[in-house]
Scaffold this motif. Structure first.
Motif, PDB file in Angstrom:
ATOM      1  N   VAL A   1      72.260 109.327  72.539  1.00  0.00           N
ATOM      2  CA  VAL A   1      73.783 109.771  72.966  1.00  0.00           C
ATOM      3  C   VAL A   1      74.382 110.051  71.800  1.00  0.00           C
ATOM      4  O   VAL A   1      74.466 108.871  70.870  1.00  0.00           O
ATOM      5  N   ALA A   2      74.934 111.301  71.448  1.00  0.00           N
ATOM      6  CA  ALA A   2      75.880 111.437  70.298  1.00  0.00           C
ATOM      7  C   ALA A   2      77.442 111.304  70.963  1.00  0.00           C
ATOM      8  O   ALA A   2      77.676 112.184  71.714  1.00  0.00           O
ATOM      9  N   GLY A   3      77.914 110.299  70.354  1.00  0.00           N
ATOM     10  CA  GLY A   3      79.648 110.236  70.995  1.00  0.00           C
ATOM     11  C   GLY A   3      80.256 111.233  70.169  1.00  0.00           C
ATOM     12  O   GLY A   3      79.944 111.930  69.259  1.00  0.00           O
ATOM     13  N   PRO A   4      81.467 111.240  70.581  1.00  0.00           N
ATOM     14  CA  PRO A   4      82.623 112.195  69.971  1.00  0.00           C
ATOM     15  C   PRO A   4      82.726 111.680  68.376  1.00  0.00           C
ATOM     16  O   PRO A   4      82.811 110.721  68.069  1.00  0.00           O
ATOM     17  N   ASP A   5      82.985 112.864  67.715  1.00  0.00           N
ATOM     18  CA  ASP A   5      83.394 112.458  66.150  1.00  0.00           C
ATOM     19  C   ASP A   5      84.964 112.812  65.878  1.00  0.00           C
ATOM     20  O   ASP A   5      85.319 113.753  66.500  1.00  0.00           O
ATOM     21  N   ASN A   6      85.520 112.235  65.091  1.00  0.00           N
ATOM     22  CA  ASN A   6      86.650 112.402  64.649  1.00  0.00           C
ATOM     23  C   ASN A   6      86.817 112.829  63.359  1.00  0.00           C
ATOM     24  O   ASN A   6      87.768 113.078  62.513  1.00  0.00           O
ATOM     25  N   ARG A   7      85.353 113.053  62.587  1.00  0.00           N
ATOM     26  CA  ARG A   7      85.364 113.662  61.199  1.00  0.00           C
ATOM     27  C   ARG A   7      83.835 114.189  61.106  1.00  0.00           C
ATOM     28  O   ARG A   7      83.133 113.848  62.112  1.00  0.00           O
ATOM     29  N   ALA A   8      83.697 114.998  60.244  1.00  0.00           N
ATOM     30  CA  ALA A   8      82.548 115.406  60.141  1.00  0.00           C
ATOM     31  C   ALA A   8      81.499 114.554  59.306  1.00  0.00           C
ATOM     32  O   ALA A   8      81.868 113.611  58.700  1.00  0.00           O
ATOM     33  N   TRP A   9      80.383 114.648  59.831  1.00  0.00           N
ATOM     34  CA  TRP A   9      79.154 113.910  59.056  1.00  0.00           C
ATOM     35  C   TRP A   9      77.948 114.703  58.517  1.00  0.00           C
ATOM     36  O   TRP A   9      77.592 115.565  58.924  1.00  0.00           O
ATOM     37  N   THR A  10      77.225 114.203  57.646  1.00  0.00           N
ATOM     38  CA  THR A  10      76.100 114.879  57.338  1.00  0.00           C
ATOM     39  C   THR A  10      74.898 113.964  57.610  1.00  0.00           C
ATOM     40  O   THR A  10      74.762 112.701  57.549  1.00  0.00           O
ATOM     41  N   GLY A  11      73.682 114.598  58.047  1.00  0.00           N
ATOM     42  CA  GLY A  11      72.412 114.018  57.902  1.00  0.00           C
ATOM     43  C   GLY A  11      71.324 114.783  57.561  1.00  0.00           C
ATOM     44  O   GLY A  11      71.548 115.902  56.787  1.00  0.00           O
ATOM     45  N   SER A  12      70.119 114.267  57.704  1.00  0.00           N
ATOM     46  CA  SER A  12      69.053 115.114  57.145  1.00  0.00           C
ATOM     47  C   SER A  12      67.793 114.914  57.915  1.00  0.00           C
ATOM     48  O   SER A  12      67.942 113.789  58.859  1.00  0.00           O
ATOM     49  N   ALA A  13      66.872 115.583  57.967  1.00  0.00           N
ATOM     50  CA  ALA A  13      65.707 115.425  58.923  1.00  0.00           C
ATOM     51  C   ALA A  13      64.543 116.317  58.243  1.00  0.00           C
ATOM     52  O   ALA A  13      64.904 117.321  57.614  1.00  0.00           O
TER      53      ALA A  13
END
Length: 235
Positions: A49-61
Protein backbone atom coordinates in the motif's frame (compact mmCIF):
# COMPACT_ATOMS: atom_id res chain seq x y z
CA UNK A 1 18.53 -12.52 -21.58
CA UNK A 2 16.92 -9.32 -22.83
CA UNK A 3 14.20 -7.93 -20.57
CA UNK A 4 11.35 -6.25 -22.42
CA UNK A 5 10.60 -2.89 -20.84
CA UNK A 6 7.01 -1.75 -21.16
CA UNK A 7 5.99 1.89 -20.86
CA UNK A 8 3.76 3.12 -18.10
CA UNK A 9 0.12 2.48 -18.98
CA UNK A 10 -3.13 3.22 -17.22
CA UNK A 11 -6.83 2.76 -17.84
CA UNK A 12 -10.01 3.20 -15.80
CA UNK A 13 -10.39 0.53 -13.14
CA UNK A 14 -13.61 -1.26 -12.26
CA UNK A 15 -14.03 0.99 -9.21
CA UNK A 16 -15.40 4.40 -10.13
CA UNK A 17 -12.71 7.05 -10.20
CA UNK A 18 -9.81 4.61 -9.83
CA UNK A 19 -7.09 3.77 -12.35
CA UNK A 20 -5.43 0.45 -13.12
CA UNK A 21 -1.79 1.05 -14.04
CA UNK A 22 1.13 -1.11 -15.10
CA UNK A 23 4.81 -0.39 -15.54
CA UNK A 24 8.07 -2.24 -16.11
CA UNK A 25 11.08 -0.46 -14.65
CA UNK A 26 13.70 0.81 -17.06
CA UNK A 27 16.36 0.73 -14.35
CA UNK A 28 17.80 3.66 -12.43
CA UNK A 29 16.01 6.33 -10.45
CA UNK A 30 12.43 7.51 -10.87
CA UNK A 31 10.49 10.34 -9.22
CA UNK A 32 7.02 10.01 -7.72
CA UNK A 33 5.00 13.21 -7.34
CA UNK A 34 2.28 13.85 -4.74
CA UNK A 35 -1.17 13.41 -6.28
CA UNK A 36 -3.61 13.10 -3.36
CA UNK A 37 -4.12 9.39 -4.02
CA UNK A 38 -3.35 6.04 -2.42
CA UNK A 39 -2.40 2.89 -4.34
CA UNK A 40 -2.56 -0.86 -3.87
CA UNK A 41 0.48 -2.19 -5.73
CA UNK A 42 1.56 -5.62 -6.88
CA UNK A 43 5.35 -5.55 -6.91
CA UNK A 44 7.65 -8.55 -7.19
CA UNK A 45 4.71 -10.82 -6.45
CA UNK A 46 3.73 -9.06 -3.21
CA UNK A 47 1.07 -6.52 -2.32
CA UNK A 48 1.96 -3.10 -0.93
CA UNK A 49 0.00 0.00 0.00
CA UNK A 50 1.39 3.39 -1.01
CA UNK A 51 -0.04 6.13 1.17
CA UNK A 52 -0.59 9.74 0.15
CA UNK A 53 2.54 11.85 -0.31
CA UNK A 54 2.92 15.49 0.66
CA UNK A 55 6.26 15.73 -1.16
CA UNK A 56 7.98 14.09 -4.09
CA UNK A 57 10.32 11.18 -3.53
CA UNK A 58 12.80 9.28 -5.64
CA UNK A 59 13.26 5.54 -5.83
CA UNK A 60 15.04 2.99 -7.95
CA UNK A 61 14.35 -0.52 -9.20
CA UNK A 62 16.28 -3.03 -11.30
CA UNK A 63 15.48 -3.02 -15.00
CA UNK A 64 12.58 -5.34 -15.71
CA UNK A 65 10.88 -5.04 -12.30
CA UNK A 66 7.15 -5.27 -12.98
CA UNK A 67 4.49 -3.27 -11.20
CA UNK A 68 0.71 -3.19 -11.33
CA UNK A 69 -1.52 -1.07 -9.19
CA UNK A 70 -4.92 0.35 -8.42
CA UNK A 71 -4.77 4.09 -7.84
CA UNK A 72 -7.82 4.98 -5.78
CA UNK A 73 -9.51 8.33 -6.25
CA UNK A 74 -8.60 10.88 -3.56
CA UNK A 75 -10.39 10.00 -0.33
CA UNK A 76 -11.57 6.58 -1.49
CA UNK A 77 -8.82 4.30 -0.16
CA UNK A 78 -9.08 4.67 3.65
CA UNK A 79 -12.45 2.92 3.68
CA UNK A 80 -11.05 0.06 1.60
CA UNK A 81 -7.94 -0.45 3.74
CA UNK A 82 -9.61 0.37 7.06
CA UNK A 83 -6.89 2.87 8.00
CA UNK A 84 -7.07 6.69 8.13
CA UNK A 85 -4.98 8.22 5.36
CA UNK A 86 -3.00 10.28 7.87
CA UNK A 87 -1.47 7.06 9.26
CA UNK A 88 0.04 6.24 5.86
CA UNK A 89 1.30 9.69 4.91
CA UNK A 90 4.58 9.32 2.97
CA UNK A 91 4.60 5.58 3.73
CA UNK A 92 4.74 2.39 1.68
CA UNK A 93 3.83 -0.71 3.68
CA UNK A 94 2.97 -4.37 2.99
CA UNK A 95 -0.78 -4.92 2.83
CA UNK A 96 -0.36 -7.64 5.46
CA UNK A 97 0.49 -4.90 8.01
CA UNK A 98 -3.00 -3.43 7.54
CA UNK A 99 -5.01 -6.61 6.97
CA UNK A 100 -4.53 -9.99 8.57
CA UNK A 101 -1.81 -12.14 6.97
CA UNK A 102 -4.39 -14.79 6.07
CA UNK A 103 -6.72 -12.32 4.34
CA UNK A 104 -3.81 -10.84 2.44
CA UNK A 105 -2.50 -14.28 1.44
CA UNK A 106 -5.89 -15.38 0.09
CA UNK A 107 -6.12 -12.24 -2.04
CA UNK A 108 -2.56 -12.62 -3.27
CA UNK A 109 -3.07 -16.29 -4.15
CA UNK A 110 -6.08 -15.44 -6.33
CA UNK A 111 -4.09 -12.75 -8.14
CA UNK A 112 -0.95 -14.86 -8.59
CA UNK A 113 -2.92 -17.78 -10.06
CA UNK A 114 -4.55 -15.61 -12.75
CA UNK A 115 -3.15 -15.54 -16.30
CA UNK A 116 -3.48 -11.73 -16.32
CA UNK A 117 -2.41 -10.52 -12.89
CA UNK A 118 -3.16 -6.79 -13.37
CA UNK A 119 -6.68 -7.64 -14.53
CA UNK A 120 -7.08 -10.00 -11.58
CA UNK A 121 -5.95 -7.25 -9.19
CA UNK A 122 -8.57 -4.95 -10.69
CA UNK A 123 -11.31 -7.57 -10.37
CA UNK A 124 -10.46 -8.58 -6.82
CA UNK A 125 -10.31 -5.00 -5.56
CA UNK A 126 -13.70 -4.30 -7.14
CA UNK A 127 -15.16 -7.36 -5.41
CA UNK A 128 -13.89 -6.18 -2.03
CA UNK A 129 -14.88 -2.52 -2.36
CA UNK A 130 -17.93 -1.41 -0.41
CA UNK A 131 -19.41 1.50 -2.32
CA UNK A 132 -18.89 5.24 -2.71
CA UNK A 133 -16.94 7.57 -0.44
CA UNK A 134 -18.76 9.59 2.20
CA UNK A 135 -20.52 12.85 1.50
CA UNK A 136 -17.90 15.07 3.12
CA UNK A 137 -15.16 13.67 0.89
CA UNK A 138 -17.27 14.38 -2.18
CA UNK A 139 -18.02 17.93 -1.00
CA UNK A 140 -14.35 18.70 -0.40
CA UNK A 141 -13.34 17.38 -3.82
CA UNK A 142 -16.12 19.33 -5.52
CA UNK A 143 -14.92 22.50 -3.80
CA UNK A 144 -11.33 21.86 -4.87
CA UNK A 145 -12.20 21.13 -8.49
CA UNK A 146 -14.43 24.17 -8.77
CA UNK A 147 -11.73 26.44 -7.37
CA UNK A 148 -13.72 27.37 -4.24
CA UNK A 149 -10.78 26.70 -1.92
CA UNK A 150 -8.58 29.25 -3.65
CA UNK A 151 -8.00 32.40 -1.63
CA UNK A 152 -7.72 33.05 2.08
CA UNK A 153 -11.39 32.47 2.92
CA UNK A 154 -11.90 29.24 0.99
CA UNK A 155 -11.47 26.80 3.87
CA UNK A 156 -13.64 28.76 6.31
CA UNK A 157 -16.33 29.09 3.64
CA UNK A 158 -16.29 25.33 2.99
CA UNK A 159 -16.35 24.52 6.71
CA UNK A 160 -19.37 26.76 7.19
CA UNK A 161 -21.16 25.14 4.26
CA UNK A 162 -20.59 21.66 5.65
CA UNK A 163 -21.44 22.69 9.21
CA UNK A 164 -18.02 22.02 10.76
CA UNK A 165 -15.39 24.16 12.40
CA UNK A 166 -12.19 24.65 10.44
CA UNK A 167 -10.40 22.37 12.92
CA UNK A 168 -13.00 19.63 12.49
CA UNK A 169 -12.79 19.94 8.70
CA UNK A 170 -9.00 19.75 8.84
CA UNK A 171 -9.13 16.60 10.97
CA UNK A 172 -11.69 14.93 8.71
CA UNK A 173 -9.56 15.75 5.66
CA UNK A 174 -6.47 14.28 7.30
CA UNK A 175 -8.39 11.01 7.77
CA UNK A 176 -9.72 11.00 4.20
CA UNK A 177 -6.82 12.40 2.19
CA UNK A 178 -3.75 12.45 4.42
CA UNK A 179 -3.58 16.24 4.40
CA UNK A 180 -5.70 19.26 5.12
CA UNK A 181 -7.94 20.97 2.58
CA UNK A 182 -5.46 23.68 1.55
CA UNK A 183 -2.64 21.22 0.85
CA UNK A 184 -5.08 18.95 -0.97
CA UNK A 185 -6.07 21.91 -3.13
CA UNK A 186 -2.43 22.71 -3.92
CA UNK A 187 -1.55 19.10 -4.77
CA UNK A 188 -4.53 18.46 -7.03
CA UNK A 189 -4.22 21.76 -8.90
CA UNK A 190 -0.47 21.24 -9.32
CA UNK A 191 -1.19 17.97 -11.12
CA UNK A 192 -3.78 19.64 -13.33
CA UNK A 193 -1.24 22.32 -14.20
CA UNK A 194 1.48 19.78 -15.00
CA UNK A 195 -0.91 17.84 -17.24
CA UNK A 196 -1.57 21.04 -19.19
CA UNK A 197 2.14 21.82 -19.35
CA UNK A 198 2.93 18.38 -20.77
CA UNK A 199 0.79 19.22 -23.81
CA UNK A 200 3.24 21.99 -24.69
CA UNK A 201 1.11 24.87 -23.45
CA UNK A 202 3.31 27.79 -22.28
CA UNK A 203 3.62 27.97 -18.49
CA UNK A 204 2.21 31.49 -18.38
CA UNK A 205 -0.98 30.19 -20.03
CA UNK A 206 -1.02 27.15 -17.74
CA UNK A 207 -0.85 29.42 -14.70
CA UNK A 208 -3.70 31.56 -15.97
CA UNK A 209 -6.13 28.72 -16.69
CA UNK A 210 -5.37 26.82 -13.46
CA UNK A 211 -5.81 29.73 -11.08
CA UNK A 212 -2.24 30.68 -10.20
CA UNK A 213 -1.42 34.37 -9.85
CA UNK A 214 1.24 34.11 -12.56
CA UNK A 215 3.95 31.82 -13.93
CA UNK A 216 6.26 32.63 -11.02
CA UNK A 217 3.57 31.53 -8.54
CA UNK A 218 3.10 28.26 -10.43
CA UNK A 219 6.84 27.63 -10.51
CA UNK A 220 7.24 28.32 -6.78
CA UNK A 221 4.39 26.01 -5.81
CA UNK A 222 5.51 23.15 -8.05
CA UNK A 223 9.06 23.42 -6.74
CA UNK A 224 7.84 23.51 -3.13
CA UNK A 225 5.84 20.29 -3.62
CA UNK A 226 8.23 18.36 -5.88
CA UNK A 227 11.69 19.82 -5.37
CA UNK A 228 11.97 20.73 -9.05
CA UNK A 229 10.56 23.52 -11.23
CA UNK A 230 7.92 22.55 -13.81
CA UNK A 231 10.25 22.97 -16.81
CA UNK A 232 12.54 20.27 -15.39
CA UNK A 233 9.67 17.94 -14.42
CA UNK A 234 8.09 17.96 -17.86
CA UNK A 235 11.44 17.70 -19.65
Amino acid sequence: MTVAVEPYRERPARIAGAELWTRTAEGGEFRILPDGCMDLMLMDGELYVAGPDNRAWTGSAPRGTRYAGIRFAPGAAPGFFGVPARELLNEQVPLAELWSPNRTRRLLDRIRSAPDQPAALDLEVARLAEGPTDGLTAQVLTSVRSGLLRGTAGVSRLAGTIGLSERQLHRRCLDAFGYGPKLLDRVLWMNVALDHARTGLPLADVAMITGYADQAHLTRDVKALTGLPPKVLIG
